[in-house]
Design a protein around this motif. Structure first.
Motif, PDB file in Angstrom:
ATOM      1  N   ASP A  28       0.719  -1.166  -0.098  1.00 53.97           N
ATOM      2  CA  ASP A  28      -0.037   0.022   0.152  1.00 53.97           C
ATOM      3  C   ASP A  28       0.755   1.343   0.086  1.00 53.97           C
ATOM      4  N   GLY A  29       2.247   1.141  -0.271  1.00 54.01           N
ATOM      5  CA  GLY A  29       3.118   2.171  -0.169  1.00 54.01           C
ATOM      6  C   GLY A  29       3.940   2.614   0.944  1.00 54.01           C
ATOM      7  N   GLY A  30       3.263   1.785   2.045  1.00 54.05           N
ATOM      8  CA  GLY A  30       3.915   2.188   3.476  1.00 54.05           C
ATOM      9  C   GLY A  30       5.312   1.220   3.465  1.00 54.05           C
ATOM     10  N   ARG A  31       5.680   0.999   4.891  1.00 56.13           N
ATOM     11  CA  ARG A  31       6.941   0.498   5.023  1.00 56.13           C
ATOM     12  C   ARG A  31       6.682  -0.318   6.153  1.00 56.13           C
ATOM     13  N   ILE A  32       7.270  -1.539   6.219  1.00 57.83           N
ATOM     14  CA  ILE A  32       7.409  -2.477   7.483  1.00 57.83           C
ATOM     15  C   ILE A  32       8.986  -2.590   7.839  1.00 57.83           C
ATOM     16  N   GLN A  33       8.806  -2.055   9.054  1.00 61.52           N
ATOM     17  CA  GLN A  33      10.172  -1.973   9.770  1.00 61.52           C
ATOM     18  C   GLN A  33      10.541  -3.429  10.179  1.00 61.52           C
ATOM     19  N   ALA A  34      11.765  -3.960  10.198  1.00 61.21           N
ATOM     20  CA  ALA A  34      12.170  -5.300  10.249  1.00 61.21           C
ATOM     21  C   ALA A  34      13.634  -5.506  10.824  1.00 61.21           C
ATOM     22  N   TYR A  35      13.968  -6.603  11.230  1.00 59.15           N
ATOM     23  CA  TYR A  35      15.318  -6.808  11.621  1.00 59.15           C
ATOM     24  C   TYR A  35      15.814  -7.728  11.038  1.00 59.15           C
ATOM     25  N   VAL A  36      16.736  -7.692  10.137  1.00 56.46           N
ATOM     26  CA  VAL A  36      17.295  -8.833   9.132  1.00 56.46           C
ATOM     27  C   VAL A  36      18.822  -9.300   9.802  1.00 56.46           C
ATOM     28  N   ALA A  37      18.688 -10.545   9.677  1.00 60.38           N
ATOM     29  CA  ALA A  37      20.097 -11.049  10.125  1.00 60.38           C
ATOM     30  C   ALA A  37      20.513 -12.205   9.043  1.00 60.38           C
ATOM     31  N   GLY A  38      21.778 -12.330   8.741  1.00 63.16           N
ATOM     32  CA  GLY A  38      22.395 -13.156   7.689  1.00 63.16           C
ATOM     33  C   GLY A  38      21.981 -13.025   6.401  1.00 63.16           C
ATOM     34  N   ALA A  39      21.685 -12.041   5.785  1.00 62.16           N
ATOM     35  CA  ALA A  39      21.372 -11.587   4.486  1.00 62.16           C
ATOM     36  C   ALA A  39      22.368 -11.983   3.627  1.00 62.16           C
ATOM     37  N   PRO A  40      22.262 -12.616   2.542  1.00 61.63           N
ATOM     38  CA  PRO A  40      23.463 -13.083   1.577  1.00 61.63           C
ATOM     39  C   PRO A  40      24.231 -11.716   1.250  1.00 61.63           C
ATOM     40  N   GLU A  41      25.422 -11.829   0.723  1.00 61.00           N
ATOM     41  CA  GLU A  41      26.218 -10.806   0.416  1.00 61.00           C
ATOM     42  C   GLU A  41      25.922 -10.643  -1.079  1.00 61.00           C
ATOM     43  N   PRO A  42      25.821  -9.426  -1.774  1.00 61.12           N
ATOM     44  CA  PRO A  42      25.303  -9.576  -3.108  1.00 61.12           C
ATOM     45  C   PRO A  42      26.152 -10.338  -4.052  1.00 61.12           C
ATOM     46  N   GLY A  43      25.435 -10.803  -4.849  1.00 67.65           N
ATOM     47  CA  GLY A  43      25.876 -11.852  -5.849  1.00 67.65           C
ATOM     48  C   GLY A  43      26.094 -13.308  -5.364  1.00 67.65           C
ATOM     49  N   ALA A  44      25.860 -13.308  -4.072  1.00 67.93           N
ATOM     50  CA  ALA A  44      25.992 -14.687  -3.237  1.00 67.93           C
ATOM     51  C   ALA A  44      24.691 -15.433  -3.621  1.00 67.93           C
ATOM     52  N   PRO A  45      24.810 -16.884  -3.603  1.00 68.49           N
ATOM     53  CA  PRO A  45      23.497 -17.552  -3.781  1.00 68.49           C
ATOM     54  C   PRO A  45      22.458 -17.274  -2.892  1.00 68.49           C
ATOM     55  N   PRO A  46      21.234 -17.312  -2.938  1.00 65.67           N
ATOM     56  CA  PRO A  46      20.256 -17.032  -2.077  1.00 65.67           C
ATOM     57  C   PRO A  46      20.389 -17.941  -0.957  1.00 65.67           C
ATOM     58  N   LYS A  47      19.739 -17.760   0.256  1.00 67.47           N
ATOM     59  CA  LYS A  47      19.618 -18.413   1.071  1.00 67.47           C
ATOM     60  C   LYS A  47      18.016 -18.895   1.752  1.00 67.47           C
ATOM     61  N   PRO A  48      17.876 -19.821   2.424  1.00 65.21           N
ATOM     62  CA  PRO A  48      16.310 -20.137   2.863  1.00 65.21           C
ATOM     63  C   PRO A  48      16.297 -18.949   3.807  1.00 65.21           C
ATOM     64  N   ILE A  49      14.819 -18.830   3.759  1.00 61.50           N
ATOM     65  CA  ILE A  49      14.579 -17.492   4.473  1.00 61.50           C
ATOM     66  C   ILE A  49      13.722 -18.000   5.612  1.00 61.50           C
ATOM     67  N   LEU A  50      13.931 -17.554   6.890  1.00 61.67           N
ATOM     68  CA  LEU A  50      13.275 -17.650   8.224  1.00 61.67           C
ATOM     69  C   LEU A  50      12.535 -16.442   8.554  1.00 61.67           C
ATOM     70  N   VAL A  51      11.114 -16.275   8.607  1.00 65.69           N
ATOM     71  CA  VAL A  51      10.354 -15.341   9.290  1.00 65.69           C
ATOM     72  C   VAL A  51      10.245 -15.509  10.629  1.00 65.69           C
ATOM     73  N   VAL A  52      10.679 -14.531  11.559  1.00 70.63           N
ATOM     74  CA  VAL A  52      10.529 -14.902  12.986  1.00 70.63           C
ATOM     75  C   VAL A  52       9.608 -13.889  13.424  1.00 70.63           C
ATOM     76  N   ILE A  53       8.297 -14.002  13.936  1.00 75.65           N
ATOM     77  CA  ILE A  53       7.052 -13.246  14.331  1.00 75.65           C
ATOM     78  C   ILE A  53       7.339 -12.846  16.158  1.00 75.65           C
ATOM     79  N   HIS A  54       7.555 -11.864  16.225  1.00 78.25           N
ATOM     80  CA  HIS A  54       7.438 -11.303  17.849  1.00 78.25           C
ATOM     81  C   HIS A  54       6.299 -11.841  18.538  1.00 78.25           C
ATOM     82  N   GLU A  55       6.328 -11.792  19.682  1.00 76.28           N
ATOM     83  CA  GLU A  55       5.469 -11.754  20.690  1.00 76.28           C
ATOM     84  C   GLU A  55       4.532 -10.404  20.971  1.00 76.28           C
ATOM     85  N   PHE A  56       3.499 -10.448  21.620  1.00 74.69           N
ATOM     86  CA  PHE A  56       2.571  -9.373  21.947  1.00 74.69           C
ATOM     87  C   PHE A  56       3.305  -8.198  22.447  1.00 74.69           C
TER      88      PHE A  56
END
Length: 256
Positions: A77-105
């Motif tokens: 919708d044009g907004g932004r989702i704030q997130a914390y990303v760990a272990g992102a692959p380096e540019p040009g590196a093969p993609p990694k599996p993605i794990l989405v971690v959802i916080h508690e309340f």
């Protein structure tokens, strides 16, 4: 005092005219007053009672969301989702599996980002912990309860799809979703409703017991629960297990 309030809520809800109507209509198949439908009706009330009845909890100092997130992900919708990303692959590196971690309340906080860091390092994945409250986090339990109760699943599903679209790029890496308490229930429902190919890990989150809904899942489910958790007593976890078995979903439920 909190445990007494819990017992009162459970006793009252067991005699609820709403539940009686369900029973007359044949919706509640179990003779136990704690059927899965019953649990869905009173689980939030029990949770509120438990949390409000707790004594002082010594937690780390509250950290504002903008100091926790390290990434802003485009939203449909044009907004932004704030997130914390760990272990992102380096540019040009093969993609990694993605794990989405959802916080508690409490929302996205350093406890969740620390888990994302540890999981990314141990599993070799790109771990993404999004803010599903859209700019809110708290260490005040009444506000946390309000945030959890007022955040619709459909909106969370949309945001998680946008997170995965951003994280996947042009590739189609394996995906898993996991969450804690509030986040565990949201993770499971996201997999059921939008991403059935995602493996799912639920840490003491609200289960889905309908085998028809669970039958959409094409990947394993792992659930971790506490034996004395009043929100999810043994009969509810048994219904979750039976639903997964009936649906033919590979699963493992651990109750400690």
């Amino acid at each position: 005092q909190g445990r007494m309030l819990t017992r009162i809520l459970v006793a009252l809800s067991a005699r609820s005219p709403v539940l009686a109507a369900f029973q007359r209509a044949g919706t509640l198949k179990s003779s136990s007053p704690f059927s899965p439908v019953h649990q869905a009706l009173v689980g939030n009330a029990v949770s509120v009672a438990e949390h409000l009845g707790e004594g002082p909890v010594h937690r780390a100092a509250f950290v504002a969301l903008d100091q926790v997130a390290n990434t802003a992900i485009p939203r449909r919708d044009g907004g932004r989702i704030q997130a914390y990303v760990a272990g992102a692959p380096e540019p040009g590196a093969p993609p990694k599996p993605i794990l989405v971690v959802i916080h508690e309340f409490f929302g996205l906080n350093p406890s969740i980002t620390a888990k994302a860091d540890a999981l990314a390092e141990e599993l070799g994945v790109c771990a993404v912990a999004p803010d599903t409250f859209r700019g809110e986090s708290t260490d005040f339990i009444p506000k946390a309860i309000w945030l959890a109760l007022s955040t619709p699943q459909a909106r969370v599903n949309d945001d998680l799809e946008d997170v995965l679209s951003w994280a996947s790029g042009e590739s189609e890496p394996p995906v898993a979703v996991m969450g804690f308490c509030y986040g565990g229930g949201k993770a499971l429902r996201f997999a059921v409703e939008r991403r059935p190919t995602a493996a799912t890990v639920v840490f003491y989150g609200s289960p889905v017991t309908d085998s028809a809904a669970l039958g959409r899942l094409k990947a394993p489910v792992c659930g971790v629960y506490g034996r004395l958790d009043p929100q999810f007593p043994p009969f509810v976890l048994d219904a979750f297990r039976r639903g997964l078995e009936a649906a033919g979903v590979e699963h493992r439920l651990r109750v400690f």
